[in-house]
Design an enzyme around this catalytic site. Sequence first.
Site, PDB file in Angstrom:
ATOM      1  N   LYS A  34      -0.308  -6.244   0.764  1.00 13.95           N
ATOM      2  CA  LYS A  34       0.589  -6.059  -0.553  1.00 13.95           C
ATOM      3  C   LYS A  34       1.859  -7.180  -0.367  1.00 13.95           C
ATOM      4  O   LYS A  34       1.828  -7.921  -1.431  1.00 13.95           O
ATOM      5  CB  LYS A  34       1.307  -4.805  -0.306  1.00 13.95           C
ATOM      6  CG  LYS A  34       0.691  -3.511  -0.456  1.00 13.95           C
ATOM      7  CD  LYS A  34       1.528  -2.420  -0.434  1.00 13.95           C
ATOM      8  CE  LYS A  34       2.309  -2.287   0.852  1.00 13.95           C
ATOM      9  NZ  LYS A  34       1.491  -1.516   1.863  1.00 13.95           N
TER      10      LYS A  34
ATOM     11  N   ARG B 105       6.435   5.183  -3.625  1.00 16.57           N
ATOM     12  CA  ARG B 105       5.543   5.642  -2.633  1.00 16.57           C
ATOM     13  C   ARG B 105       5.595   6.935  -2.524  1.00 16.57           C
ATOM     14  O   ARG B 105       4.766   7.539  -1.725  1.00 16.57           O
ATOM     15  CB  ARG B 105       6.268   5.305  -1.299  1.00 16.57           C
ATOM     16  CG  ARG B 105       5.426   4.131  -0.398  1.00 16.57           C
ATOM     17  CD  ARG B 105       6.399   4.043   0.639  1.00 16.57           C
ATOM     18  NE  ARG B 105       5.700   3.092   1.756  1.00 16.57           N
ATOM     19  CZ  ARG B 105       5.850   2.096   2.111  1.00 16.57           C
ATOM     20  NH1 ARG B 105       6.455   1.053   1.288  1.00 16.57           N
ATOM     21  NH2 ARG B 105       5.195   1.425   3.166  1.00 16.57           N
TER      22      ARG B 105
ATOM     23  N   ARG C  34      -0.300  -8.870  13.038  1.00 12.65           N
ATOM     24  CA  ARG C  34       0.573  -9.457  12.154  1.00 12.65           C
ATOM     25  C   ARG C  34       2.039  -9.766  13.252  1.00 12.65           C
ATOM     26  O   ARG C  34       2.350  -9.423  14.055  1.00 12.65           O
ATOM     27  CB  ARG C  34       1.172  -8.518  11.204  1.00 12.65           C
ATOM     28  CG  ARG C  34       2.401  -8.854  10.601  1.00 12.65           C
ATOM     29  CD  ARG C  34       2.760  -8.245   9.312  1.00 12.65           C
ATOM     30  NE  ARG C  34       2.744  -6.672   9.673  1.00 12.65           N
ATOM     31  CZ  ARG C  34       2.808  -5.854   8.568  1.00 12.65           C
ATOM     32  NH1 ARG C  34       2.582  -5.952   7.429  1.00 12.65           N
ATOM     33  NH2 ARG C  34       2.696  -4.572   8.983  1.00 12.65           N
TER      34      ARG C  34
ATOM     35  N   ARG D  43       6.571  -6.350  14.423  1.00  9.20           N
ATOM     36  CA  ARG D  43       7.390  -5.940  13.828  1.00  9.20           C
ATOM     37  C   ARG D  43       7.618  -4.355  14.764  1.00  9.20           C
ATOM     38  O   ARG D  43       6.404  -4.020  15.359  1.00  9.20           O
ATOM     39  CB  ARG D  43       6.856  -5.216  12.445  1.00  9.20           C
ATOM     40  CG  ARG D  43       7.780  -5.863  11.419  1.00  9.20           C
ATOM     41  CD  ARG D  43       7.181  -5.760   9.852  1.00  9.20           C
ATOM     42  NE  ARG D  43       6.974  -4.432   9.448  1.00  9.20           N
ATOM     43  CZ  ARG D  43       6.203  -3.969   8.385  1.00  9.20           C
ATOM     44  NH1 ARG D  43       6.022  -5.110   7.525  1.00  9.20           N
ATOM     45  NH2 ARG D  43       6.061  -2.810   8.242  1.00  9.20           N
TER      46      ARG D  43
ATOM     47  N   ARG E 218       1.958   6.003  10.186  1.00  8.36           N
ATOM     48  CA  ARG E 218       2.272   5.406   8.764  1.00  8.36           C
ATOM     49  C   ARG E 218       0.756   5.690   8.024  1.00  8.36           C
ATOM     50  O   ARG E 218       1.237   5.952   6.741  1.00  8.36           O
ATOM     51  CB  ARG E 218       2.486   3.672   8.943  1.00  8.36           C
ATOM     52  CG  ARG E 218       4.064   3.577   9.379  1.00  8.36           C
ATOM     53  CD  ARG E 218       4.127   2.236   9.856  1.00  8.36           C
ATOM     54  NE  ARG E 218       3.974   1.229   8.885  1.00  8.36           N
ATOM     55  CZ  ARG E 218       3.590  -0.037   9.239  1.00  8.36           C
ATOM     56  NH1 ARG E 218       3.529  -0.369  10.595  1.00  8.36           N
ATOM     57  NH2 ARG E 218       3.289  -0.972   8.317  1.00  8.36           N
TER      58      ARG E 218
HETATM   59  P1  AP5 Z   1       0.537  -7.700   4.684  1.00  8.75           P
HETATM   60  O1  AP5 Z   1       0.637  -8.489   3.622  1.00  8.75           O
HETATM   61  O2  AP5 Z   1       1.928  -7.808   5.768  1.00  8.75           O
HETATM   62  O3  AP5 Z   1       0.416  -6.115   4.518  1.00  8.75           O
HETATM   63  P2  AP5 Z   1       1.300  -5.137   3.644  1.00  8.75           P
HETATM   64  O4  AP5 Z   1       0.337  -4.356   3.165  1.00  8.75           O
HETATM   65  O5  AP5 Z   1       2.390  -5.622   3.179  1.00  8.75           O
HETATM   66  O6  AP5 Z   1       1.523  -4.266   4.917  1.00  8.75           O
HETATM   67  P3  AP5 Z   1       2.877  -3.519   5.435  1.00  8.75           P
HETATM   68  O7  AP5 Z   1       2.622  -3.064   6.919  1.00  8.75           O
HETATM   69  O8  AP5 Z   1       4.178  -4.383   5.322  1.00  8.75           O
HETATM   70  O9  AP5 Z   1       3.030  -2.333   4.639  1.00  8.75           O
HETATM   71  P4  AP5 Z   1       3.849  -1.264   4.662  1.00  8.75           P
HETATM   72  O10 AP5 Z   1       3.725  -0.565   3.372  1.00  8.75           O
HETATM   73  O11 AP5 Z   1       3.245  -0.043   5.664  1.00  8.75           O
HETATM   74  O12 AP5 Z   1       5.321  -1.621   5.133  1.00  8.75           O
HETATM   75  P5  AP5 Z   1       6.811  -1.841   4.353  1.00  8.75           P
HETATM   76  O13 AP5 Z   1       7.230  -2.990   4.765  1.00  8.75           O
HETATM   77  O14 AP5 Z   1       6.374  -1.810   3.093  1.00  8.75           O
HETATM   78  O15 AP5 Z   1      -0.591  -8.189   5.653  1.00  8.75           O
HETATM   79  C1  AP5 Z   1      -0.941  -7.605   6.947  1.00  8.75           C
HETATM   80  C2  AP5 Z   1      -1.482  -8.527   7.896  1.00  8.75           C
HETATM   81  O16 AP5 Z   1      -2.651  -9.060   7.288  1.00  8.75           O
HETATM   82  C3  AP5 Z   1      -0.716  -9.839   8.093  1.00  8.75           C
HETATM   83  O17 AP5 Z   1      -0.539 -10.188   9.206  1.00  8.75           O
HETATM   84  C4  AP5 Z   1      -1.524 -10.934   6.909  1.00  8.75           C
HETATM   85  O18 AP5 Z   1      -1.384 -12.135   7.328  1.00  8.75           O
HETATM   86  C5  AP5 Z   1      -2.885 -10.449   7.307  1.00  8.75           C
HETATM   87  N1  AP5 Z   1      -3.621 -10.519   5.977  1.00  8.75           N
HETATM   88  C6  AP5 Z   1      -3.368 -10.546   4.637  1.00  8.75           C
HETATM   89  N2  AP5 Z   1      -4.327 -10.463   3.704  1.00  8.75           N
HETATM   90  C7  AP5 Z   1      -5.494 -10.842   4.446  1.00  8.75           C
HETATM   91  C8  AP5 Z   1      -6.851 -11.414   4.234  1.00  8.75           C
HETATM   92  N3  AP5 Z   1      -7.185 -11.387   2.880  1.00  8.75           N
HETATM   93  N4  AP5 Z   1      -7.550 -11.575   5.195  1.00  8.75           N
HETATM   94  C9  AP5 Z   1      -7.046 -11.624   6.560  1.00  8.75           C
HETATM   95  N5  AP5 Z   1      -5.935 -11.382   6.879  1.00  8.75           N
HETATM   96  C10 AP5 Z   1      -5.027 -10.921   6.001  1.00  8.75           C
HETATM   97  O19 AP5 Z   1       7.588  -0.468   4.699  1.00  8.75           O
HETATM   98  C11 AP5 Z   1       7.794  -0.283   6.042  1.00  8.75           C
HETATM   99  C12 AP5 Z   1       8.642   0.834   6.095  1.00  8.75           C
HETATM  100  O20 AP5 Z   1       9.858   1.076   5.269  1.00  8.75           O
HETATM  101  C13 AP5 Z   1       7.825   2.256   5.759  1.00  8.75           C
HETATM  102  O21 AP5 Z   1       6.996   2.832   6.897  1.00  8.75           O
HETATM  103  C14 AP5 Z   1       8.922   3.142   5.423  1.00  8.75           C
HETATM  104  O22 AP5 Z   1       9.338   3.623   6.605  1.00  8.75           O
HETATM  105  C15 AP5 Z   1       9.980   2.449   4.580  1.00  8.75           C
HETATM  106  N6  AP5 Z   1       9.771   2.090   3.162  1.00  8.75           N
HETATM  107  C16 AP5 Z   1       9.514   1.042   2.548  1.00  8.75           C
HETATM  108  N7  AP5 Z   1       9.507   1.573   1.152  1.00  8.75           N
HETATM  109  C17 AP5 Z   1       9.730   2.889   1.130  1.00  8.75           C
HETATM  110  C18 AP5 Z   1       9.828   3.579   0.086  1.00  8.75           C
HETATM  111  N8  AP5 Z   1       9.591   3.124  -1.362  1.00  8.75           N
HETATM  112  N9  AP5 Z   1      10.019   4.946   0.194  1.00  8.75           N
HETATM  113  C19 AP5 Z   1      10.295   5.364   1.444  1.00  8.75           C
HETATM  114  N10 AP5 Z   1      10.253   4.669   2.443  1.00  8.75           N
HETATM  115  C20 AP5 Z   1       9.972   3.382   2.256  1.00  8.75           C
END
Ligand code: AP5
Length: 221
Positions: A13, A88, A127, A160, A171
């Site tokens: 994402k 979410r 990552r 991270r 998660r």
């Molecule tokens: P990446 O693009 O970083 O993946 P992502 O989907 O963004 O993953 P996240 O782990 O950041 O998502 P998340 O939803 O768990 O965390 P968030 O920060 O939102 O890609 C992953 C890896 O793959 C990278 O190394 C990239 O280079 C590689 N890659 C990408 N595309 C590729 C491809 N095509 N081929 C090969 N490799 C590839 O949230 C974190 C925390 O914040 C949550 O757990 C929660 O506690 C809190 N939080 C955030 N938003 C909310 C909300 N709305 N409500 C409540 N709590 C929240």
Amino acid sequence: MNLIFMGPPGAGKGTQAKLFAKTYGIPQISTGDILRQAVKEGTPLGKKAQIYLEKGELVPDEIMIGIIKDRLQEVDCQKGWLMDGFPRTIWQAVALDEILRQRGLHLDAVINIYLQEEELIRRVSGRRVCRNCGETFHVIFNPPLQEGVCDKCGGPLYQREDDKEETVRKRLEVYRARTKPLIEYYWEKSALISIDGGARTIEDVFKSIRDAIFSKIKKEG
Ligand code: AP5
């Protein structure tokens, strides 16, 4: 253009949202980045959020809805926005619908990126993120030119805190229980576009997302 990118942890994402926002000149609103920045700065929000982030749990809805309400009022959102990581929960989605209704805004599309679970774990565990600018890399799939150093700003790369395997599994569990139901929610609103994010390059996934969004917008006039 008003868009939502959703999917399980590690689906890509953030990577795709960053690319799309940069290409089309709209702000990427990443709730994960907002929370991590608040933790880094030690703000009252950061202190509260840290407890949830470390456990892989969701930050309470009322806090997240407040963040989004304020963010959407900023001037850069007038030309559109791309949400990454919000909503979410069903409750967050209902609150967002109400905010959009009050402001006379329309949601153009919700992109759901899906991937096999083993692949998600591989992606998250490799990552690395820049401590200065937040740019994301992967040790195998998207490595920096120099190990441990950000290509964009030269800052140090780190893993991270919530990317440890045990927290990632938590998660994923939280995703299945609380976020996955949003797929049906947006499908029923005819807003959903599902994109296969696995076994394809970042550029290929980007092209699929771009083509699907513009074809939906064109079809709906
Ligand atoms: P990446 O693009 O970083 O993946 P992502 O989907 O963004 O993953 P996240 O782990 O950041 O998502 P998340 O939803 O768990 O965390 P968030 O920060 O939102 O890609 C992953 C890896 O793959 C990278 O190394 C990239 O280079 C590689 N890659 C990408 N595309 C590729 C491809 N095509 N081929 C090969 N490799 C590839 O949230 C974190 C925390 O914040 C949550 O757990 C929660 O506690 C809190 N939080 C955030 N938003 C909310 C909300 N709305 N409500 C409540 N709590 C929240």
